[in-house]
Write a protein that holds these residues in place. Structure first.
Motif, mmCIF file in Angstrom:
data_model
loop_
_atom_site.group_PDB
_atom_site.id
_atom_site.type_symbol
_atom_site.label_atom_id
_atom_site.label_comp_id
_atom_site.label_asym_id
_atom_site.label_seq_id
_atom_site.Cartn_x
_atom_site.Cartn_y
_atom_site.Cartn_z
ATOM 1 N N ALA A 1 22.188 56.999 -3.816
ATOM 2 C CA ALA A 1 23.226 56.899 -3.281
ATOM 3 C C ALA A 1 22.647 56.565 -1.834
ATOM 4 O O ALA A 1 22.022 57.118 -1.573
ATOM 5 C CB ALA A 1 24.047 57.668 -3.192
ATOM 6 N N ASN A 2 23.324 56.577 -0.949
ATOM 7 C CA ASN A 2 22.967 55.911 0.601
ATOM 8 C C ASN A 2 21.794 54.439 0.559
ATOM 9 O O ASN A 2 20.879 55.967 1.346
ATOM 10 C CB ASN A 2 23.081 56.861 1.038
ATOM 11 C CG ASN A 2 24.462 57.532 1.055
ATOM 12 O OD1 ASN A 2 25.246 56.787 1.037
ATOM 13 N ND2 ASN A 2 24.221 58.703 0.932
ATOM 14 N N SER A 3 21.042 54.618 -0.602
ATOM 15 C CA SER A 3 19.514 54.085 -0.491
ATOM 16 C C SER A 3 19.811 52.848 1.362
ATOM 17 O O SER A 3 20.581 52.200 0.911
ATOM 18 C CB SER A 3 19.521 52.783 -1.601
ATOM 19 O OG SER A 3 18.255 51.677 -1.609
ATOM 20 N N LYS B 1 22.658 49.750 1.264
ATOM 21 C CA LYS B 1 24.189 49.845 2.301
ATOM 22 C C LYS B 1 23.267 49.504 3.558
ATOM 23 O O LYS B 1 22.984 49.753 4.218
ATOM 24 C CB LYS B 1 23.786 51.314 2.628
ATOM 25 C CG LYS B 1 25.462 52.297 2.906
ATOM 26 C CD LYS B 1 25.331 53.833 2.805
ATOM 27 C CE LYS B 1 26.300 53.824 4.116
ATOM 28 N NZ LYS B 1 25.965 55.789 4.004
ATOM 29 N N GLN C 1 14.850 59.613 5.163
ATOM 30 C CA GLN C 1 16.438 59.737 5.209
ATOM 31 C C GLN C 1 16.047 60.950 6.657
ATOM 32 O O GLN C 1 16.530 60.327 8.183
ATOM 33 C CB GLN C 1 16.720 61.349 4.855
ATOM 34 C CG GLN C 1 17.592 61.331 3.907
ATOM 35 C CD GLN C 1 18.367 62.376 3.049
ATOM 36 O OE1 GLN C 1 18.234 63.664 3.163
ATOM 37 N NE2 GLN C 1 19.829 61.843 2.702
ATOM 38 N N ALA D 1 18.112 61.732 -2.374
ATOM 39 C CA ALA D 1 18.276 62.106 -1.561
ATOM 40 C C ALA D 1 17.418 63.782 -1.724
ATOM 41 O O ALA D 1 17.585 64.880 -2.136
ATOM 42 C CB ALA D 1 19.573 62.130 -1.210
ATOM 43 N N GLU E 1 32.465 53.032 -3.285
ATOM 44 C CA GLU E 1 30.685 52.835 -3.065
ATOM 45 C C GLU E 1 30.460 51.602 -2.313
ATOM 46 O O GLU E 1 29.840 51.396 -1.936
ATOM 47 C CB GLU E 1 29.612 53.032 -4.643
ATOM 48 C CG GLU E 1 28.113 53.276 -4.353
ATOM 49 C CD GLU E 1 28.155 52.728 -5.307
ATOM 50 O OE1 GLU E 1 28.073 53.804 -6.948
ATOM 51 O OE2 GLU E 1 26.669 52.073 -5.601
ATOM 52 N N ALA F 1 31.204 51.566 1.100
ATOM 53 C CA ALA F 1 30.341 52.615 1.907
ATOM 54 C C ALA F 1 28.917 52.209 1.612
ATOM 55 O O ALA F 1 28.775 51.965 3.241
ATOM 56 C CB ALA F 1 30.352 53.774 0.717
ATOM 57 N N SER F 2 28.728 50.883 0.854
ATOM 58 C CA SER F 2 27.330 50.122 1.172
ATOM 59 C C SER F 2 27.722 48.804 1.903
ATOM 60 O O SER F 2 26.865 48.151 2.109
ATOM 61 C CB SER F 2 27.435 49.395 -0.593
ATOM 62 O OG SER F 2 27.195 50.964 -0.991
#
Ligand SMILES: [Zn+2]
Length: 459
Positions: free
Chosen positions: A179-181, A185, A334, A288, A231, A234-235
């Motif tokens: 997620a949020n890679s 993204k 991050q 994450a 998803e 968001a991406s």
């Protein structure tokens, strides 16, 4: 005290800049931005990730669906603007509304996305948008910007044949497809560019580009109602006025009749609807935070975290510096920064004895950006205060500031001293934050001086 895990959000604030778009009459040139990876590395990475993904999802073999999506893909890939990559267009049995492209060209379209589309043009729109991210190399561009310090050295190692492939190397930096890679993204400006290039590709391929914008807006409008959309949206964050931007772009393109993709797709959707659900997936791996360093420091005793006065060299692409040879380097995706400390210099995730290094985007000049950075430290811990005015000096050929701060240490009963070095660099502001218990500064200061003197910028 400094919790590296909290810093990254604050650093992102600095990255916000106000964009001004001027009216344009000509087609804007769209090309890949700053990138530390080669095109071949994009391709290799996409190949490796594709193998991983296809072990985790159910790729659809149904001939109706395969023919439908591959047909769209072939048409788009033949557009002049899409040359340069070998794409693949696969269908994934998943009812969530999603599609994504890996660096180098593998694309995956969920059956849920086909079911959500009103016509073939809308599926083509998403795929044109996705391969635009591939062509503009947005994923590795973002990874490059996030990892200015660590990546160049590691890419060098990869070139020399590191094991585990390029994705294994990226995993060491905390980069994956979770997620949020950072690879999947996209920023709003990347979205705008992918819309523009997608418009051109669709037009060349004979699809009406407006379907791409309409579909994005339709999904946006439905996002409140459907949890299957999260998803994807968001991406691909909405850059605003998608339909208008595509309409404006169409005006700049040669006039043509859009003859592709006007047929009925209800039979394709029926096939997608009837596919049995895929077998349950194994639990998704949490990516994450996997790299957040955890200290083992005893809060009663700071002495074990002391730096050795022998320095080891850290080589990044932009900067080389020394660090105590008994400290370890903890890179993190991050935080986008290096934490360097011994585990006994850290109490939990707080650094009692150690250093933090990063290059962050800057906008307002060295003095203002340094002040903003200090304020961000203070947002993390309101007890941190500036103990002496910033001193200006030259670090190589860069303007630099040294600022002293004080605050409570995670070691009990002591305060800490923080020495912040900031320097203006072409691609942002370099900072190095050195942290030690105040009553140990006699030991720490000579080592900190050596570290500061060891900093070399590459140009
Ligand atoms: Zn996008």
């Amino acid at each position: 005290m400094i919790m590296p895990g909290k810093l990254w959000r604050l650093c992102l604030l600095l990255a916000l800049t106000v964009g001004v778009t001027l009216a344009q009459k000509k087609l804007r040139e769209l090309k890949p931005g700053f990138n530390l990876f080669s095109v071949e590395q994009d391709v290799q990475m996409g190949r490796e990730y594709a193998q991983q993904i296809e072990k985790e999802v159910q790729v659809v073999n149904d001939p109706t669906l395969v023919r439908f999506v591959e047909g769209i893909g072939r048409r788009l890939a033949s557009a002049r603007e899409a040359q340069g990559f070998q794409y693949s267009f696969k269908v994934v049995n998943e009812k969530s509304i999603n599609a994504f492209a890996l660096p180098g060209g593998p694309t995956y379209t969920h059956t849920g996305l086909i079911l959500a589309a009103d016509n073939e043009g809308q599926v083509a729109g998403v795929l044109a948008h996705e391969i635009s991210h591939v062509i503009l190399r947005h994923g590795t561009n973002q990874a490059s910007k996030a990892q200015l310090i660590q990546l160049p050295a590691m890419l060098g190692a990869e070139m020399l044949g590191a094991r585990g492939g390029i994705t294994g190397m990226l995993a060491q930096l905390g980069i994956g497809l979770g997620a949020n890679s950072v690879l999947l993204k996209f920023s709003r400006s990347a979205e705008r560019d992918a819309d523009l290039l997608g418009t051109r590709i669709m037009s060349s391929a004979g699809y009406n580009p407006i379907e791409m914008a309409r579909f994005f807006e339709k999904l946006e409008a439905e996002s409140g109602k459907s949890s299957r959309l999260g998803e994807f949206l968001a991406s691909h964050p909405n850059p605003g006025n998608r339909v208008k931007a595509v309409q404006d772009e169409i005006q700049l393109l040669p006039r043509r009749d859009y003859t592709a993709g006007t047929g009925d797709i209800s039979s394709v959707k029926q096939v997608a609807q009837r596919l049995p659900d895929p077998p349950k997936k194994p639990a998704q791996q949490q990516q994450a935070g996997a790299n957040a360093p955890q200290g083992t420091g005893n809060p009663q005793n700071y002495a074990a975290g002391r730096p050795s006065n022998r320095l080891k060299e850290f080589q990044g692409g932009e900067v080389v510096f020394g660090y105590p040879d008994n400290w370890e380097v903890f890179p993190n995706e991050q935080t986008r920064q290096l934490t360097i400390a011994s585990r006994s210099g850290m109490v939990g995730q707080a650094i009692g004895y150690g250093m933090i290094v990063n290059i962050i985007q800057s906008s307002a000049g060295l003095d203002r950006d340094t002040q903003t950075l200090v304020q961000q430290f203070q947002q993390g811990d309101p007890n941190i205060r500036v103990s002496s005015q910033s001193r200006r000096f030259r670090l190589g050929n860069s303007d630099a500031l040294a600022t002293r701060l004080q605050g409570p240490s995670p070691f009990q009963g002591v305060n800490e001293e923080l020495v912040l070095i900031t320097a203006q660099r072409p691609r942002g502001m370099f900072f190095l934050l050195l942290i030690a218990p105040d009553r140990d500064m006699n030991t720490a200061q000579p080592v900190f001086d050596q570290i500061i003197q060891s900093i070399r910028f590459s140009n």
